[in-house]
Design a protein around this motif. Structure first.
Motif, PDB file in Angstrom:
ATOM      1  N   UNK A  22     -41.199   3.356  -2.163  1.00 60.25           N
ATOM      2  CA  UNK A  22     -40.853   1.936  -2.347  1.00 60.25           C
ATOM      3  C   UNK A  22     -41.652   1.345  -3.516  1.00 60.25           C
ATOM      4  N   UNK A  23     -42.943   1.697  -3.573  1.00 64.88           N
ATOM      5  CA  UNK A  23     -43.786   1.182  -4.652  1.00 64.88           C
ATOM      6  C   UNK A  23     -43.340   1.661  -6.017  1.00 64.88           C
ATOM      7  N   UNK A  24     -42.953   2.940  -6.134  1.00 66.31           N
ATOM      8  CA  UNK A  24     -42.513   3.465  -7.427  1.00 66.31           C
ATOM      9  C   UNK A  24     -41.169   2.874  -7.855  1.00 66.31           C
ATOM     10  N   UNK A  25     -40.303   2.570  -6.884  1.00 69.03           N
ATOM     11  CA  UNK A  25     -39.030   1.914  -7.231  1.00 69.03           C
ATOM     12  C   UNK A  25     -39.303   0.519  -7.804  1.00 69.03           C
ATOM     13  N   UNK A  26     -40.229  -0.205  -7.147  1.00 65.47           N
ATOM     14  CA  UNK A  26     -40.620  -1.522  -7.681  1.00 65.47           C
ATOM     15  C   UNK A  26     -41.233  -1.367  -9.076  1.00 65.47           C
ATOM     16  N   UNK A  27     -42.022  -0.315  -9.244  1.00 66.01           N
ATOM     17  CA  UNK A  27     -42.647  -0.058 -10.544  1.00 66.01           C
ATOM     18  C   UNK A  27     -41.580   0.248 -11.597  1.00 66.01           C
ATOM     19  N   UNK A  28     -40.539   0.998 -11.217  1.00 61.85           N
ATOM     20  CA  UNK A  28     -39.474   1.320 -12.167  1.00 61.85           C
ATOM     21  C   UNK A  28     -38.723   0.072 -12.594  1.00 61.85           C
ATOM     22  N   UNK A  29     -38.436  -0.807 -11.626  1.00 59.26           N
ATOM     23  CA  UNK A  29     -37.756  -2.067 -11.961  1.00 59.26           C
ATOM     24  C   UNK A  29     -38.631  -2.888 -12.918  1.00 59.26           C
ATOM     25  N   UNK A  30     -39.926  -2.907 -12.607  1.00 60.32           N
ATOM     26  CA  UNK A  30     -40.848  -3.642 -13.482  1.00 60.32           C
ATOM     27  C   UNK A  30     -40.887  -3.048 -14.886  1.00 60.32           C
ATOM     28  N   UNK A  31     -40.865  -1.725 -14.974  1.00 58.33           N
ATOM     29  CA  UNK A  31     -40.909  -1.061 -16.280  1.00 58.33           C
ATOM     30  C   UNK A  31     -39.665  -1.376 -17.100  1.00 58.33           C
ATOM     31  N   UNK A  32     -38.493  -1.383 -16.440  1.00 57.70           N
ATOM     32  CA  UNK A  32     -37.251  -1.688 -17.157  1.00 57.70           C
ATOM     33  C   UNK A  32     -37.268  -3.131 -17.656  1.00 57.70           C
ATOM     34  N   UNK A  33     -37.692  -4.057 -16.786  1.00 58.27           N
ATOM     35  CA  UNK A  33     -37.750  -5.474 -17.181  1.00 58.27           C
ATOM     36  C   UNK A  33     -38.737  -5.658 -18.335  1.00 58.27           C
ATOM     37  N   UNK A  34     -39.894  -4.991 -18.214  1.00 58.45           N
ATOM     38  CA  UNK A  34     -40.903  -5.123 -19.264  1.00 58.45           C
ATOM     39  C   UNK A  34     -40.406  -4.504 -20.576  1.00 58.45           C
ATOM     40  N   UNK A  35     -39.678  -3.423 -20.491  1.00 54.54           N
ATOM     41  CA  UNK A  35     -39.189  -2.746 -21.690  1.00 54.54           C
ATOM     42  C   UNK A  35     -38.244  -3.644 -22.476  1.00 54.54           C
ATOM     43  N   UNK A  36     -37.370  -4.368 -21.775  1.00 57.18           N
ATOM     44  CA  UNK A  36     -36.383  -5.189 -22.464  1.00 57.18           C
ATOM     45  C   UNK A  36     -36.850  -6.628 -22.710  1.00 57.18           C
ATOM     46  N   UNK A  37     -37.765  -7.143 -21.880  1.00 54.82           N
ATOM     47  CA  UNK A  37     -38.098  -8.561 -21.976  1.00 54.82           C
ATOM     48  C   UNK A  37     -39.588  -8.827 -22.112  1.00 54.82           C
ATOM     49  N   UNK A  38     -40.388  -7.795 -22.161  1.00 58.09           N
ATOM     50  CA  UNK A  38     -41.840  -7.991 -22.188  1.00 58.09           C
ATOM     51  C   UNK A  38     -42.325  -8.711 -23.424  1.00 58.09           C
ATOM     52  N   UNK A  39     -41.698  -8.469 -24.556  1.00 59.41           N
ATOM     53  CA  UNK A  39     -42.147  -9.086 -25.786  1.00 59.41           C
ATOM     54  C   UNK A  39     -41.663 -10.523 -25.930  1.00 59.41           C
ATOM     55  N   UNK A  40     -40.519 -10.821 -25.326  1.00 57.19           N
ATOM     56  CA  UNK A  40     -39.933 -12.156 -25.505  1.00 57.19           C
ATOM     57  C   UNK A  40     -40.384 -13.147 -24.448  1.00 57.19           C
ATOM     58  N   UNK A  41     -40.669 -12.695 -23.270  1.00 53.42           N
ATOM     59  CA  UNK A  41     -41.081 -13.592 -22.177  1.00 53.42           C
ATOM     60  C   UNK A  41     -42.539 -13.290 -21.864  1.00 53.42           C
ATOM     61  N   UNK A  42     -43.401 -14.255 -22.129  1.00 52.15           N
ATOM     62  CA  UNK A  42     -44.838 -14.043 -21.997  1.00 52.15           C
ATOM     63  C   UNK A  42     -45.255 -13.852 -20.548  1.00 52.15           C
ATOM     64  N   UNK A  43     -44.611 -14.572 -19.631  1.00 52.24           N
ATOM     65  CA  UNK A  43     -45.003 -14.455 -18.224  1.00 52.24           C
ATOM     66  C   UNK A  43     -44.750 -13.046 -17.675  1.00 52.24           C
ATOM     67  N   UNK A  44     -43.652 -12.438 -18.149  1.00 53.62           N
ATOM     68  CA  UNK A  44     -43.360 -11.060 -17.732  1.00 53.62           C
ATOM     69  C   UNK A  44     -44.413 -10.115 -18.296  1.00 53.62           C
ATOM     70  N   UNK A  45     -44.786 -10.360 -19.525  1.00 49.67           N
ATOM     71  CA  UNK A  45     -45.836  -9.541 -20.152  1.00 49.67           C
ATOM     72  C   UNK A  45     -47.150  -9.680 -19.398  1.00 49.67           C
ATOM     73  N   UNK A  46     -47.482 -10.895 -18.978  1.00 53.17           N
ATOM     74  CA  UNK A  46     -48.739 -11.129 -18.263  1.00 53.17           C
ATOM     75  C   UNK A  46     -48.719 -10.508 -16.857  1.00 53.17           C
ATOM     76  N   UNK A  47     -47.543 -10.556 -16.202  1.00 59.39           N
ATOM     77  CA  UNK A  47     -47.457 -10.043 -14.832  1.00 59.39           C
ATOM     78  C   UNK A  47     -47.427  -8.515 -14.779  1.00 59.39           C
ATOM     79  N   UNK A  48     -46.628  -7.905 -15.655  1.00 58.74           N
ATOM     80  CA  UNK A  48     -46.359  -6.478 -15.524  1.00 58.74           C
ATOM     81  C   UNK A  48     -47.282  -5.593 -16.354  1.00 58.74           C
ATOM     82  N   UNK A  49     -47.939  -6.174 -17.360  1.00 63.87           N
ATOM     83  CA  UNK A  49     -48.789  -5.342 -18.224  1.00 63.87           C
ATOM     84  C   UNK A  49     -49.941  -4.685 -17.453  1.00 63.87           C
ATOM     85  N   UNK A  50     -50.665  -5.411 -16.586  1.00 60.82           N
ATOM     86  CA  UNK A  50     -51.740  -4.732 -15.831  1.00 60.82           C
ATOM     87  C   UNK A  50     -51.216  -3.608 -14.940  1.00 60.82           C
ATOM     88  N   UNK A  51     -50.013  -3.802 -14.391  1.00 62.19           N
ATOM     89  CA  UNK A  51     -49.433  -2.795 -13.497  1.00 62.19           C
ATOM     90  C   UNK A  51     -48.971  -1.561 -14.259  1.00 62.19           C
TER      91      UNK A  51
END
Length: 253
Positions: A22-51
């Motif tokens: 379950x944790x790795x599936x959540x991590x995969x979703x986070x990785x996909x979101x960060x890959x496409x939106x991490x640079x444009x949305x700062x809050x996503x970058x702040x939330x997912x970068x440490x993970x």
């Protein structure tokens, strides 16, 4: 046949890797979101970068590859734990046939524990324990659960295989003699001898018996003829009685 030690170790692994999947599936979703939106949305970058930071060593593309490989590894380990659950209640013949497969699964389990141990040792060598407290605590729990499961599975397999080897090396018991104890055979030979003698005597007497049977038959036929002559009036009742007495004396000598 229940193997409680193996079942306990397998259940620990199943629960652990269910949560990890379950944790790795959540991590995969986070990785996909960060890959496409991490640079444009700062809050996503702040939330997912440490993970996702441990997976970003070689860039975003390799981050996705590592995350999905982690999911595959978790699925494999979950299937591995369910195999041990199945083998814990298998019949002895099936258990022995699957021995090589279980050894392979056990090696995979030890390699996984070695990977987590390396990760934990790397964190301690590069950072202080408090620098990554949460990650280190989680790694300690995961390593401990792997160690307990491996020990329980090894104990169960060791007992089963040792017992099977003892059965194979035991020399076959020689079949017991069919001779009965003296208490059951006492007097048996005498009884057999008596039966043989009785049969011999009966065999010796058989011609005499045959002769007596013929004499009786002739006597009955002769008396029948006298009876017929008496009825026809050829002889009187007195003569019939006298002649019958003579016939009886003649055939019974």
């Amino acid at each position: 046949m229940k193997r409680k030690a193996m079942l306990s170790g397998a259940l620990i692994l199943s629960v652990l890797y269910s949560f990890m999947l379950v944790g790795t599936i959540i991590l995969a979703v986070s990785a996909v979101v960060y890959y496409f939106m991490g640079q444009s949305v700062q809050i996503i970058n702040d939330l997912f970068l440490p993970l996702l930071n441990p997976f970003l060593v070689m860039g975003k593309v390799w981050m996705l590859v590592f995350v999905f490989l982690t999911i595959i590894a978790c699925v494999f380990m979950l299937v591995l734990s369910t195999r041990f659950i199945k083998y814990s209640s298998a019949e002895k013949d099936m258990f022995l046939r699957k021995k090589s497969m279980m050894i392979f699964y056990l090696i995979c389990l030890i390699l996984a524990m070695g990977g987590y141990s390396y990760w934990f040792a790397y964190n301690l060598s590069k950072f202080t324990f408090n620098a990554k407290t949460l990650v280190n605590v989680v790694l300690i729990i995961i390593i401990s659960l792997h160690l307990i499961s491996a020990i329980l599975i090894c104990i169960s397999m060791g007992k089963e295989l040792t017992f099977s080897n003892q059965q194979i090396t035991v020399q076959p018991v020689a079949p017991q003699s069919q001779n009965r104890p003296a208490i059951y055979t006492a007097g048996l030979e005498e009884q057999v001898e008596e039966q043989v003698e009785t049969k011999t005597q009966e065999t010796k007497k058989s011609p005499q018996h045959l002769e007596e049977s013929l004499s009786s038959k002739k006597l009955i036929e002769s008396i029948g003829k006298l009876e017929q002559m008496r009825k026809e009036g050829s002889i009187s009742a007195v003569e019939y009685t006298q002649l019958r007495g003579q016939l009886i004396k003649k055939f019974t000598k």
